[in-house]
Design a protein around this motif. Structure first.
Motif, PDB file in Angstrom:
ATOM      1  N   ALA A  74       4.020   5.925   2.146  1.00  0.00           N
ATOM      2  CA  ALA A  74       4.364   7.343   1.995  1.00  0.00           C
ATOM      3  C   ALA A  74       3.935   8.133   3.232  1.00  0.00           C
ATOM      4  CB  ALA A  74       3.708   7.916   0.744  1.00  0.00           C
ATOM      5  N   ASP A  75       2.727   7.874   3.740  1.00  0.00           N
ATOM      6  CA  ASP A  75       2.263   8.567   4.936  1.00  0.00           C
ATOM      7  C   ASP A  75       3.171   8.283   6.129  1.00  0.00           C
ATOM      8  OD1 ASP A  75       0.130   9.654   3.534  1.00  0.00           O
ATOM      9  OD2 ASP A  75      -1.336   8.179   4.269  1.00  0.00           O
ATOM     10  N   ASP A 109       0.873  -1.177   0.000  1.00  0.00           N
ATOM     11  CA  ASP A 109       0.000   0.000   0.000  1.00  0.00           C
ATOM     12  C   ASP A 109       0.910   1.228   0.000  1.00  0.00           C
ATOM     13  OD1 ASP A 109      -1.810   2.032   0.402  1.00  0.00           O
ATOM     14  OD2 ASP A 109      -2.806   1.081   2.111  1.00  0.00           O
ATOM     15  N   THR A 110       1.169   1.755  -1.205  1.00  0.00           N
ATOM     16  CA  THR A 110       2.129   2.850  -1.347  1.00  0.00           C
ATOM     17  C   THR A 110       1.687   4.106  -0.597  1.00  0.00           C
ATOM     18  OG1 THR A 110       1.103   3.456  -3.453  1.00  0.00           O
ATOM     19  CG2 THR A 110       3.044   2.019  -3.549  1.00  0.00           C
ATOM     20  N   ASP A 111       0.385   4.366  -0.521  1.00  0.00           N
ATOM     21  CA  ASP A 111      -0.093   5.534   0.224  1.00  0.00           C
ATOM     22  C   ASP A 111       0.245   5.411   1.709  1.00  0.00           C
ATOM     23  OD1 ASP A 111      -1.119   6.761  -2.047  1.00  0.00           O
ATOM     24  OD2 ASP A 111      -3.142   5.930  -1.753  1.00  0.00           O
ATOM     25  N   LYS A 112       0.070   4.218   2.237  1.00  0.00           N
ATOM     26  CA  LYS A 112       0.363   3.992   3.649  1.00  0.00           C
ATOM     27  C   LYS A 112       1.861   4.135   3.921  1.00  0.00           C
ATOM     28  CE  LYS A 112      -0.663   0.751   7.375  1.00  0.00           C
ATOM     29  NZ  LYS A 112      -1.295  -0.514   7.732  1.00  0.00           N
TER      30      LYS A 112
END
Length: 104
Positions: free
Chosen positions: A86-87, A81-84
């Motif tokens: 990055a966050d 999960d790239t968004d996770k």
């Protein structure tokens, strides 16, 4: 520097007057001597000892979870999960910056 292991009490008793014992000794030793002295731990102290033992026996890594992830990677089922990610990286940088600049 020399360390002196002798202990002087206010009552003038010798350092070990025979009334003390190590924590590892069995309570049965007291009953055999007939001294009648009894030591009890508070419920909080006993609970703390149980928690320390539980923590000491808990593995740091969940081997089953690691094996599951390895298997998923091998089979191509593991999705990132790239968004996770990055966050999480952004939050880590924010924390490092706050630590360097001090409280705002």
């Amino acid at each position: 520097m020399k360390i002196d292991n002798s202990v002087k009490s206010a009552a003038g008793l010798p350092p070990n007057d025979g009334r003390t014992r190590s924590a590892k000794e069995s309570p049965k030793a007291d009953s055999a001597s007939g001294s009648g002295e009894k030591v009890e731990l508070s419920s909080l102290s006993a609970r703390l000892q149980q928690m320390e033992e539980t923590i000491a026996n808990t593995p740091v890594v969940d081997s089953a979870k690691v094996d599951e992830i390895k298997q998923a990677i091998t089979e191509g089922r593991f999705k990132v999960d790239t968004d996770k990610v990055a966050d999480g990286l952004i939050e880590s940088v924010r924390q490092m910056l706050r630590a360097q600049t001090g409280p705002a």
